[in-house]
Structures are given as structure tokens and as C-alpha cells.
Design a protein around this motif. Sequence first.
Motif, PDB file in Angstrom:
ATOM      1  N   GLU A 199     -41.896  21.416-124.854  1.00 14.19           N
ATOM      2  CA  GLU A 199     -41.881  21.383-126.317  1.00 14.19           C
ATOM      3  C   GLU A 199     -41.723  19.969-126.841  1.00 14.19           C
ATOM      4  N   ASP A 200     -42.344  19.697-127.988  1.00 12.46           N
ATOM      5  CA  ASP A 200     -42.142  18.455-128.720  1.00 12.46           C
ATOM      6  C   ASP A 200     -40.821  18.527-129.488  1.00 12.46           C
ATOM      7  N   ASN A 201     -40.376  17.378-129.966  1.00 16.48           N
ATOM      8  CA  ASN A 201     -39.257  17.312-130.927  1.00 16.48           C
ATOM      9  C   ASN A 201     -38.043  18.116-130.473  1.00 16.48           C
ATOM     10  N   ALA A 202     -37.719  18.010-129.182  1.00 14.90           N
ATOM     11  CA  ALA A 202     -36.684  18.878-128.628  1.00 14.90           C
ATOM     12  C   ALA A 202     -35.454  18.105-128.175  1.00 14.90           C
ATOM     13  N   VAL A 203     -34.319  18.750-128.302  1.00 16.45           N
ATOM     14  CA  VAL A 203     -33.078  18.260-127.703  1.00 16.45           C
ATOM     15  C   VAL A 203     -32.698  19.249-126.614  1.00 16.45           C
ATOM     16  N   GLY A 204     -32.318  18.742-125.460  1.00 18.14           N
ATOM     17  CA  GLY A 204     -32.001  19.618-124.342  1.00 18.14           C
ATOM     18  C   GLY A 204     -30.709  19.224-123.650  1.00 18.14           C
ATOM     19  N   TYR A 205     -30.114  20.192-122.987  1.00 19.75           N
ATOM     20  CA  TYR A 205     -28.943  19.954-122.154  1.00 19.75           C
ATOM     21  C   TYR A 205     -29.087  20.771-120.881  1.00 19.75           C
ATOM     22  N   ARG A 206     -28.736  20.163-119.734  1.00 18.25           N
ATOM     23  CA  ARG A 206     -28.696  20.894-118.469  1.00 18.25           C
ATOM     24  C   ARG A 206     -27.624  20.272-117.586  1.00 18.25           C
ATOM     25  N   GLY A 207     -26.779  21.124-117.020  1.00 18.30           N
ATOM     26  CA  GLY A 207     -25.715  20.650-116.153  1.00 18.30           C
ATOM     27  C   GLY A 207     -25.477  21.614-115.009  1.00 18.30           C
ATOM     28  N   LEU A 256     -37.424  21.382-133.131  1.00 19.98           N
ATOM     29  CA  LEU A 256     -37.665  21.478-134.569  1.00 19.98           C
ATOM     30  C   LEU A 256     -39.145  21.701-134.879  1.00 19.98           C
ATOM     31  N   GLY A 257     -40.018  21.441-133.912  1.00 19.71           N
ATOM     32  CA  GLY A 257     -41.462  21.631-134.067  1.00 19.71           C
ATOM     33  C   GLY A 257     -42.082  21.601-132.684  1.00 19.71           C
ATOM     34  N   ARG A 258     -42.405  22.751-132.143  1.00 17.50           N
ATOM     35  CA  ARG A 258     -42.644  22.880-130.707  1.00 17.50           C
ATOM     36  C   ARG A 258     -43.928  22.257-130.203  1.00 17.50           C
ATOM     37  N   ASP A 259     -44.965  22.090-131.073  1.00 22.40           N
ATOM     38  CA  ASP A 259     -46.229  21.568-130.565  1.00 22.40           C
ATOM     39  C   ASP A 259     -47.054  20.970-131.695  1.00 22.40           C
ATOM     40  N   GLY A 260     -47.120  19.644-131.735  1.00 19.32           N
ATOM     41  CA  GLY A 260     -47.832  18.961-132.809  1.00 19.32           C
ATOM     42  C   GLY A 260     -49.304  18.748-132.563  1.00 19.32           C
ATOM     43  N   VAL A 261     -49.856  19.232-131.455  1.00 19.60           N
ATOM     44  CA  VAL A 261     -51.247  18.956-131.098  1.00 19.60           C
ATOM     45  C   VAL A 261     -52.151  20.121-131.472  1.00 19.60           C
ATOM     46  N   ASN A 314     -51.007  23.899-132.199  1.00 19.65           N
ATOM     47  CA  ASN A 314     -51.087  23.619-133.633  1.00 19.65           C
ATOM     48  C   ASN A 314     -49.880  24.139-134.400  1.00 19.65           C
ATOM     49  N   CYS A 315     -48.698  23.803-133.920  1.00 24.79           N
ATOM     50  CA  CYS A 315     -47.479  24.296-134.560  1.00 24.79           C
ATOM     51  C   CYS A 315     -46.447  23.165-134.596  1.00 24.79           C
ATOM     52  N   ALA A 316     -46.690  22.187-135.482  1.00 23.84           N
ATOM     53  CA  ALA A 316     -45.847  20.991-135.532  1.00 23.84           C
ATOM     54  C   ALA A 316     -44.503  21.217-136.184  1.00 23.84           C
ATOM     55  N   GLY A 317     -44.435  22.206-137.086  1.00 24.51           N
ATOM     56  CA  GLY A 317     -43.156  22.514-137.715  1.00 24.51           C
ATOM     57  C   GLY A 317     -42.637  21.414-138.603  1.00 24.51           C
ATOM     58  N   GLU A 318     -41.295  21.298-138.690  1.00 21.51           N
ATOM     59  CA  GLU A 318     -40.624  20.314-139.544  1.00 21.51           C
ATOM     60  C   GLU A 318     -41.149  20.378-140.972  1.00 21.51           C
TER      61      GLU A 318
END
Length: 287
Positions: free
Chosen positions: A69-77, A90-95, A105-109
Motif C-alpha cells: 500500500e501507498d501512504n502507509a504507516v506500519g509496525y512489526r515486532g 490513508l490512500g492505498r494506491d495512487g496509480v 486508482n484509489c489514491a484517497g486522502e
Amino acid sequence: GMSLDTGVAGQGGRLFGRQALVGISGAWGAVTLGRQYNMYFYSLLDADMLGPNVYGSASMDSYIPNAREDNAVGYRGTFGGLTVGATYSLGRDGVNAGPSPAGTNCAGESASDKKACRAWSALLKYDRPGWGVATAYDRQNGGPAAFGGLTSSALSDTRTVLDGYIKLGALKLAGGVIRRDNEGSATPRTDLYFAGAAYALTGAVMLDGQAFRLSVEHSSNAATLLAVRATYKLSQRTAGYVTVGNISNDGNLNISVSSGAPGSNPAAGGSQKGMMYQVEVGAGQVV
């Protein structure tokens, strides 16, 4: 990646189509920002035996190797044998690259629709030296111009996975199920079952195979895919492999055996066979 015969960038024309991120990590885990794989992808790494093989899970669901995903914040531990993780976009795919995994085609924001094209995922995984289990949840919201039928933020596409594996010496067995509920589809609910095995004949030769069964709820639509692969390590960075696969469709489904040959689908309810050989050198490949 880049198409060598045309010079066009892959993944919908992106400069960095797989991941482009920054982050910080420590004993507490890692926080990352940018375009990145979500937790659905990580949940399948140990149980999906063939992975992104041309005859494999991607034939049944093209999103599986493209779960990022685009525009993503992630955590892994990881703490002992327990791994936890989550992503939020916040917008999974801007292309806009046509109805394909390369762009949805789902840029969101959007200032007028805060739910549009948002996505989130969560992972819980537990591993021991000889076995492991994982579960993950992945949800994608739609948007006004999104592909795949998700033309409103009120519509979503969700996947829930439960899988596991066990190691018995040189033999590894794995399997799982993925429940999908796609509100942008006329047949929204599907179950994808998979089971596979891998056996190391020698330090250089590996045999693995997998069976998949996709079932569409409340219909006769279904598909069964069987694939077997033999891999030979030519060196530390070079390997050659041969894969054969067969798919049988029921009802109105016409899924192709190959995830790498668009437009090669059989007739509805038909079957298809395929064979592929390939040599991979480092991060590249020669077919």
C-alpha cells in the motif's frame, strides 16, 4: 521493475513499485512509513509453499503477491516466537494502470470523504523451531474512481487468513484458508483453501508442490489448481527450476493456470495446463 524491451517502468509506471519507505527499528520492533507490504503478505510467507510462482496462489488471487500500500504507516515486532504487526494507509494506491494489480486508482486522502481508499491490516504469528501458525486481517475501502467494483468508500474488500506449517526433518508441510468478502463483486464471498509440501532431496535440489481450491459461496463456481516445482541451486546466487501446473474450472469461472500470462484464460468451466522453466541470477531472471 522495468520492462527491458520497452523501457517502461513496471508496477503501473512506478519508479519503486514494490516498496519505498523509511523507518526506525530496535528491540521493540520496527516502525515504517511509505509504500510497503502489509501484514496479509507477511502472514503467508511460511505457509504459501510456492509463493509468487507463476503457477500458484497468484493465479487464484492476483492480490496475494501485490499486498502492498501507498501512504502507509506500519509496525512489526517479534518477541520470542510471537510476531505482531499492523499497517494503516490513508490512500492505498495512487496509480491508475488499468484494472490490474499494478494500479487500482484509489489514491484517497480526500477532503470530502475521509474513508475513501483507506486500508488497514493486522497480523498475529507464532513460530517454534518445528512449526508455526499465523492469522491476519486485511481491509481495503473503495473510492469514487477505484477499480474492481469498489466505487464507493462504503464498499470494502476484506480478506482473513489462517495458516500454519510443520517441519519434519527435510520435509515441510503447510496449509491454510483465506476467506474473502468483496463487496465490489456480484459474488462477494469466496474461500481459498491451500495445502503443500516441500522436500529437500539434497542441499542443491528441492521439490515442492501445492494444491489450491477456490470456492465461490452460493454458486457452482469453483477452481482447483495443482502445481509442482523442482529447483536446482547452481550456485549461492543462481538457481534453475521447472514448474508444471494444471487448473480445472467449474461453473462460470475461467481462471488461467498462469498468473504471468494475461489473456490466456480458458473457456468458462474449462481446464488448462502449463509448463515453465527459468534460471534466476541474483535479483534478476532469464527465461
